[in-house]
Design an enzyme around this catalytic site. Sequence first.
Site, PDB file in Angstrom:
ATOM      1  N   ASP A  71       2.715  13.897  -5.468  1.00  0.00           N
ATOM      2  CA  ASP A  71       1.362  13.984  -5.148  1.00  0.00           C
ATOM      3  C   ASP A  71       0.701  12.579  -4.963  1.00  0.00           C
ATOM      4  OD1 ASP A  71      -1.636  13.646  -6.195  1.00  0.00           O
ATOM      5  OD2 ASP A  71      -1.411  15.684  -5.570  1.00  0.00           O
ATOM      6  N   TYR A  76      -4.326   5.769  -1.945  1.00  0.00           N
ATOM      7  CA  TYR A  76      -3.513   5.324  -2.996  1.00  0.00           C
ATOM      8  C   TYR A  76      -2.862   4.026  -2.564  1.00  0.00           C
ATOM      9  CZ  TYR A  76      -4.443   9.570  -5.480  1.00  0.00           C
ATOM     10  OH  TYR A  76      -5.236  10.737  -6.093  1.00  0.00           O
ATOM     11  N   HIS A 138      -9.552  14.790   0.034  1.00  0.00           N
ATOM     12  CA  HIS A 138      -9.502  14.145  -1.317  1.00  0.00           C
ATOM     13  C   HIS A 138     -10.912  14.233  -2.217  1.00  0.00           C
ATOM     14  CE1 HIS A 138      -7.505  10.157  -3.007  1.00  0.00           C
ATOM     15  NE2 HIS A 138      -8.060  11.027  -4.099  1.00  0.00           N
ATOM     16  N   SER A 187      -9.978  18.887  -3.134  1.00  0.00           N
ATOM     17  CA  SER A 187      -9.895  18.049  -4.397  1.00  0.00           C
ATOM     18  C   SER A 187     -11.221  17.517  -4.723  1.00  0.00           C
ATOM     19  CB  SER A 187      -8.593  16.884  -4.192  1.00  0.00           C
ATOM     20  OG  SER A 187      -8.606  16.179  -5.434  1.00  0.00           O
TER      21      SER A 187
END
Length: 344
Positions: A71, A76, A138, A187
């Site tokens: 994931d 990131y 996200h 998310s």
Amino acid sequence: MCLHRRSSETTTTHLQVTTCLKHDLPTGRLSSANVCQPSTPGCSRTPANVAKSKVEEAIKIAIDAGYRHIDSAYMYLNEEEIGRAIQEKIANGTVKRQDIFYTSKLWGTFFHPELVQTGLEVSLRKVQLSYVDLYLIHFPVPLKPGEEIVPKDAHGKIIFDEVDLCTTWEALEKCKDAGLTKSIGVSNFNHKQLEMILNKPGLKYKPVCNQVECHPYLNQSKLLDFCRSKDIVLVAYGALGSDSDKEWVTKDSPVLLKDPALNAIAGKHRRTPAQVALRYQLQRGVVVLAKSFNEKRIKENFQVFDFQLTPEDMETLDGLNRNIRYFEDKLFYSHLNYPFLEEY
């Protein structure tokens, strides 16, 4: 990454743990048959004091240990390292592409419908894959398009955008139809934001999952019940709590893994507190993510399939809920879409 066993078997808690579930999760039948099951060392934001080479090494260690669900996300800034690790393990025969279940996420700077596929293709190039298994919105806050992860004006104020998330979702549906992602989800959505997508006129694919912070101090029981009622899988990040020394974590938060009740249960089962926290989620039917760069802990976190918590253990852990959120993302607090003001 998400914990997946390489063999196909059913545990005593009826959790089928295979390299990747292609059909059903313990939480119910999916509208799209491509969400993987259960637990991982996830690849969330890499702390500044951790070299990016550590990410690549951690992925290789995890794959060797049996992890198959990885994931990550555009924001990131570690997808290139992950891609190198995956490609090395494919090249040396450890895994095949179809063994890996890779999740990435669409960041707020790509929410305009015409930018969604571009955002996905950027991640695909970085990770050296032709498709992802799961692509998520996200965080439900749109940001000014551009190269900056968090765009700010001359005064340091974050620059938001206004985008109808339903149009963003329609663009994700097109990415699925184009074969760039096997499944799509969200998310950090609250139940009202999920309902907005579910009630969208002309909905083609509903979200297969909602990835949210979830641990014994924030057990998300109401959101879990809501998601179950809609056949949406809950995926837990922050399942082990987090260290308050990380810049994005709420300061002065209690350390979950030092909780006396959690440690007592761990002692009874001769397990680590982390293993108990992960097992807790699995027995609730939650797909669980757990990040680590430490080889010993990566391997320990995978050893959660050969023991079972008792109903009394589960009740005790349920009772630890304090609605403590380690990841408040207060940068986005002033936007109307900020999701954490709702009860669930």
